[in-house]
Motif scaffolding. Sequence first.
Motif, PDB file in Angstrom:
ATOM      1  N   ALA A 168       0.839  -1.204   0.000  1.00  0.00           N
ATOM      2  CA  ALA A 168       0.000   0.000   0.000  1.00  0.00           C
ATOM      3  C   ALA A 168       0.872   1.251   0.000  1.00  0.00           C
ATOM      4  CB  ALA A 168      -0.908   0.002   1.232  1.00  0.00           C
ATOM      5  N   ASP A 169       0.504   2.195  -0.885  1.00  0.00           N
ATOM      6  CA  ASP A 169       1.244   3.450  -1.073  1.00  0.00           C
ATOM      7  C   ASP A 169       0.268   4.605  -0.894  1.00  0.00           C
ATOM      8  OD1 ASP A 169       2.530   5.686  -2.042  1.00  0.00           O
ATOM      9  OD2 ASP A 169       3.162   4.765  -3.917  1.00  0.00           O
ATOM     10  N   PRO A 170       0.537   5.527   0.066  1.00  0.00           N
ATOM     11  CA  PRO A 170      -0.413   6.607   0.309  1.00  0.00           C
ATOM     12  C   PRO A 170      -0.352   7.754  -0.693  1.00  0.00           C
ATOM     13  CG  PRO A 170       1.461   6.825   1.768  1.00  0.00           C
ATOM     14  CD  PRO A 170       1.660   5.549   1.009  1.00  0.00           C
ATOM     15  N   SER A 171       0.569   7.718  -1.633  1.00  0.00           N
ATOM     16  CA  SER A 171       0.725   8.848  -2.541  1.00  0.00           C
ATOM     17  C   SER A 171      -0.395   8.887  -3.562  1.00  0.00           C
ATOM     18  CB  SER A 171       2.071   8.768  -3.256  1.00  0.00           C
ATOM     19  OG  SER A 171       2.116   7.639  -4.092  1.00  0.00           O
ATOM     20  N   GLY A 172      -0.555  10.011  -4.206  1.00  0.00           N
ATOM     21  CA  GLY A 172      -1.552  10.158  -5.247  1.00  0.00           C
ATOM     22  C   GLY A 172      -1.046   9.622  -6.560  1.00  0.00           C
ATOM     23  N   GLY A 173      -1.758   9.869  -7.596  1.00  0.00           N
ATOM     24  CA  GLY A 173      -1.343   9.410  -8.907  1.00  0.00           C
ATOM     25  C   GLY A 173      -1.954   8.073  -9.269  1.00  0.00           C
ATOM     26  N   ASP A 174      -1.663   7.637 -10.469  1.00  0.00           N
ATOM     27  CA  ASP A 174      -2.242   6.404 -10.988  1.00  0.00           C
ATOM     28  C   ASP A 174      -1.326   5.200 -10.858  1.00  0.00           C
ATOM     29  OD1 ASP A 174      -3.986   8.057 -13.723  1.00  0.00           O
ATOM     30  OD2 ASP A 174      -4.632   7.569 -11.696  1.00  0.00           O
ATOM     31  N   ALA A 175      -0.039   5.424 -10.637  1.00  0.00           N
ATOM     32  CA  ALA A 175       0.879   4.287 -10.575  1.00  0.00           C
ATOM     33  C   ALA A 175       2.140   4.676  -9.829  1.00  0.00           C
ATOM     34  CB  ALA A 175       1.234   3.801 -11.981  1.00  0.00           C
ATOM     35  N   ASP A 176       2.758   3.708  -9.197  1.00  0.00           N
ATOM     36  CA  ASP A 176       4.030   3.900  -8.520  1.00  0.00           C
ATOM     37  C   ASP A 176       4.731   2.565  -8.535  1.00  0.00           C
ATOM     38  OD1 ASP A 176       5.009   5.435  -5.349  1.00  0.00           O
ATOM     39  OD2 ASP A 176       6.172   4.489  -6.943  1.00  0.00           O
ATOM     40  N   PHE A 177       5.893   2.507  -9.177  1.00  0.00           N
ATOM     41  CA  PHE A 177       6.583   1.240  -9.363  1.00  0.00           C
ATOM     42  C   PHE A 177       7.727   1.032  -8.382  1.00  0.00           C
ATOM     43  CE2 PHE A 177       3.954   1.255 -12.849  1.00  0.00           C
ATOM     44  CZ  PHE A 177       4.273   2.197 -13.817  1.00  0.00           C
ATOM     45  N   ALA A 178       7.970   2.027  -7.510  1.00  0.00           N
ATOM     46  CA  ALA A 178       9.143   1.995  -6.646  1.00  0.00           C
ATOM     47  C   ALA A 178       8.847   1.329  -5.308  1.00  0.00           C
ATOM     48  CB  ALA A 178       9.648   3.415  -6.406  1.00  0.00           C
ATOM     49  N   VAL A 179       9.585   0.285  -5.002  1.00  0.00           N
ATOM     50  CA  VAL A 179       9.419  -0.432  -3.735  1.00  0.00           C
ATOM     51  C   VAL A 179       9.498   0.517  -2.544  1.00  0.00           C
ATOM     52  CG1 VAL A 179      10.506  -2.135  -2.217  1.00  0.00           C
ATOM     53  CG2 VAL A 179      10.276  -2.620  -4.663  1.00  0.00           C
ATOM     54  N   ALA A 180      10.426   1.462  -2.583  1.00  0.00           N
ATOM     55  CA  ALA A 180      10.695   2.343  -1.440  1.00  0.00           C
ATOM     56  C   ALA A 180       9.525   3.243  -1.086  1.00  0.00           C
ATOM     57  CB  ALA A 180      11.933   3.187  -1.719  1.00  0.00           C
ATOM     58  N   ASN A 181       8.606   3.462  -2.025  1.00  0.00           N
ATOM     59  CA  ASN A 181       7.498   4.383  -1.778  1.00  0.00           C
ATOM     60  C   ASN A 181       6.313   3.744  -1.081  1.00  0.00           C
ATOM     61  OD1 ASN A 181       8.975   6.379  -3.006  1.00  0.00           O
ATOM     62  ND2 ASN A 181       7.956   6.168  -4.995  1.00  0.00           N
ATOM     63  N   TYR A 182       6.359   2.439  -0.911  1.00  0.00           N
ATOM     64  CA  TYR A 182       5.234   1.730  -0.299  1.00  0.00           C
ATOM     65  C   TYR A 182       5.448   1.598   1.210  1.00  0.00           C
ATOM     66  CZ  TYR A 182       3.265   0.802  -4.822  1.00  0.00           C
ATOM     67  OH  TYR A 182       2.686   0.953  -6.057  1.00  0.00           O
ATOM     68  N   ASN A 183       4.433   2.071   1.955  1.00  0.00           N
ATOM     69  CA  ASN A 183       4.568   2.110   3.409  1.00  0.00           C
ATOM     70  C   ASN A 183       4.284   0.762   4.070  1.00  0.00           C
ATOM     71  OD1 ASN A 183       4.658   4.811   2.722  1.00  0.00           O
ATOM     72  ND2 ASN A 183       3.520   5.480   4.512  1.00  0.00           N
ATOM     73  N   TYR A 184       3.363   0.012   3.484  1.00  0.00           N
ATOM     74  CA  TYR A 184       2.895  -1.200   4.143  1.00  0.00           C
ATOM     75  C   TYR A 184       2.998  -2.394   3.203  1.00  0.00           C
ATOM     76  CZ  TYR A 184       0.930   2.305   7.250  1.00  0.00           C
ATOM     77  OH  TYR A 184       0.782   3.368   8.098  1.00  0.00           O
ATOM     78  N   TRP A 185       3.400  -3.521   3.799  1.00  0.00           N
ATOM     79  CA  TRP A 185       3.619  -4.749   3.037  1.00  0.00           C
ATOM     80  C   TRP A 185       3.000  -5.938   3.761  1.00  0.00           C
ATOM     81  CZ3 TRP A 185       6.235  -4.879  -1.643  1.00  0.00           C
ATOM     82  CH2 TRP A 185       6.889  -3.688  -1.995  1.00  0.00           C
ATOM     83  N   GLY A 186       2.542  -6.898   2.968  1.00  0.00           N
ATOM     84  CA  GLY A 186       2.123  -8.164   3.537  1.00  0.00           C
ATOM     85  C   GLY A 186       3.313  -9.075   3.756  1.00  0.00           C
ATOM     86  N   GLN A 187       3.031 -10.266   4.278  1.00  0.00           N
ATOM     87  CA  GLN A 187       4.103 -11.207   4.590  1.00  0.00           C
ATOM     88  C   GLN A 187       4.507 -12.037   3.371  1.00  0.00           C
ATOM     89  OE1 GLN A 187       0.960 -11.841   5.062  1.00  0.00           O
ATOM     90  NE2 GLN A 187       0.691 -13.962   4.382  1.00  0.00           N
ATOM     91  N   GLY A 188       3.701 -12.010   2.343  1.00  0.00           N
ATOM     92  CA  GLY A 188       4.020 -12.707   1.106  1.00  0.00           C
ATOM     93  C   GLY A 188       3.290 -14.029   0.961  1.00  0.00           C
ATOM     94  N   ALA A 189       3.052 -14.406  -0.282  1.00  0.00           N
ATOM     95  CA  ALA A 189       2.434 -15.690  -0.609  1.00  0.00           C
ATOM     96  C   ALA A 189       3.273 -16.372  -1.681  1.00  0.00           C
ATOM     97  CB  ALA A 189       1.001 -15.490  -1.107  1.00  0.00           C
ATOM     98  N   GLN A 190       3.635 -17.614  -1.441  1.00  0.00           N
ATOM     99  CA  GLN A 190       4.479 -18.342  -2.395  1.00  0.00           C
ATOM    100  C   GLN A 190       3.634 -18.835  -3.562  1.00  0.00           C
ATOM    101  OE1 GLN A 190       7.972 -19.105  -2.341  1.00  0.00           O
ATOM    102  NE2 GLN A 190       7.476 -19.745  -4.439  1.00  0.00           N
ATOM    103  N   VAL A 191       4.108 -18.553  -4.760  1.00  0.00           N
ATOM    104  CA  VAL A 191       3.514 -19.088  -5.984  1.00  0.00           C
ATOM    105  C   VAL A 191       4.598 -19.887  -6.700  1.00  0.00           C
ATOM    106  CG1 VAL A 191       2.571 -18.527  -8.252  1.00  0.00           C
ATOM    107  CG2 VAL A 191       1.819 -17.254  -6.223  1.00  0.00           C
ATOM    108  N   THR A 192       4.329 -21.152  -6.938  1.00  0.00           N
ATOM    109  CA  THR A 192       5.282 -22.019  -7.621  1.00  0.00           C
ATOM    110  C   THR A 192       4.615 -22.612  -8.844  1.00  0.00           C
ATOM    111  OG1 THR A 192       6.339 -22.584  -5.517  1.00  0.00           O
ATOM    112  CG2 THR A 192       6.801 -24.017  -7.402  1.00  0.00           C
ATOM    113  N   VAL A 193       5.238 -22.401 -10.004  1.00  0.00           N
ATOM    114  CA  VAL A 193       4.694 -22.894 -11.261  1.00  0.00           C
ATOM    115  C   VAL A 193       5.643 -23.958 -11.803  1.00  0.00           C
ATOM    116  CG1 VAL A 193       3.866 -22.290 -13.550  1.00  0.00           C
ATOM    117  CG2 VAL A 193       3.708 -20.612 -11.685  1.00  0.00           C
ATOM    118  N   SER A 194       5.142 -25.165 -11.942  1.00  0.00           N
ATOM    119  CA  SER A 194       5.972 -26.269 -12.425  1.00  0.00           C
ATOM    120  C   SER A 194       5.836 -26.402 -13.939  1.00  0.00           C
ATOM    121  CB  SER A 194       5.567 -27.576 -11.748  1.00  0.00           C
ATOM    122  OG  SER A 194       4.231 -27.906 -12.079  1.00  0.00           O
ATOM    123  N   SER A 195       6.930 -26.854 -14.553  1.00  0.00           N
ATOM    124  CA  SER A 195       6.925 -26.981 -16.022  1.00  0.00           C
ATOM    125  C   SER A 195       6.423 -28.342 -16.462  1.00  0.00           C
ATOM    126  CB  SER A 195       8.322 -26.733 -16.561  1.00  0.00           C
ATOM    127  OG  SER A 195       9.234 -27.629 -15.968  1.00  0.00           O
TER     128      SER A 195
END
Length: 125
Positions: free
Chosen positions: A98-125
């Motif tokens: 989650a990023d509190p800034s305005g605008g339509d997009a923000d690609f920079a990791v550093a600008n995001y204040n809050y993060w989840g713990q992550g979910a593993q996605v594994t795709v087998s070939s």
Amino acid sequence: QVQLVESGGGLVQAGGSLRLSCAASGLAIKRYLMSWFRQAPGKEREFVAVINRSSGATSYVHDVKGRFTISRDNAKNMVYLQMSSLKPEDTAVYYCAADPSGGDADFAVANYNYWGQGAQVTVSS
């Protein structure tokens, strides 16, 4: 306190689909730019998709365009990432942010204040 909790990850064969969910508490996502990032082993965390606060405008990294769809339900305080036509190179831990800034997009990791713990996605070939 603020919490972002991802769910829906797992193991899937190439060509399959998964839907990630991000449940937010302690903040109202309608005030935040919401994004998904991912991090593969040995690589830096990278932007995947973003959705803006109001109009629902979205942006995606080139690799996932046409295959992934980000959406939000402000009333439920939820963000989703529908992933289709999955490839082995999509294997990573996926994070909601989650990023509190305005605008339509923000690609920079550093600008995001809050993060989840992550979910593993594994795709087998």
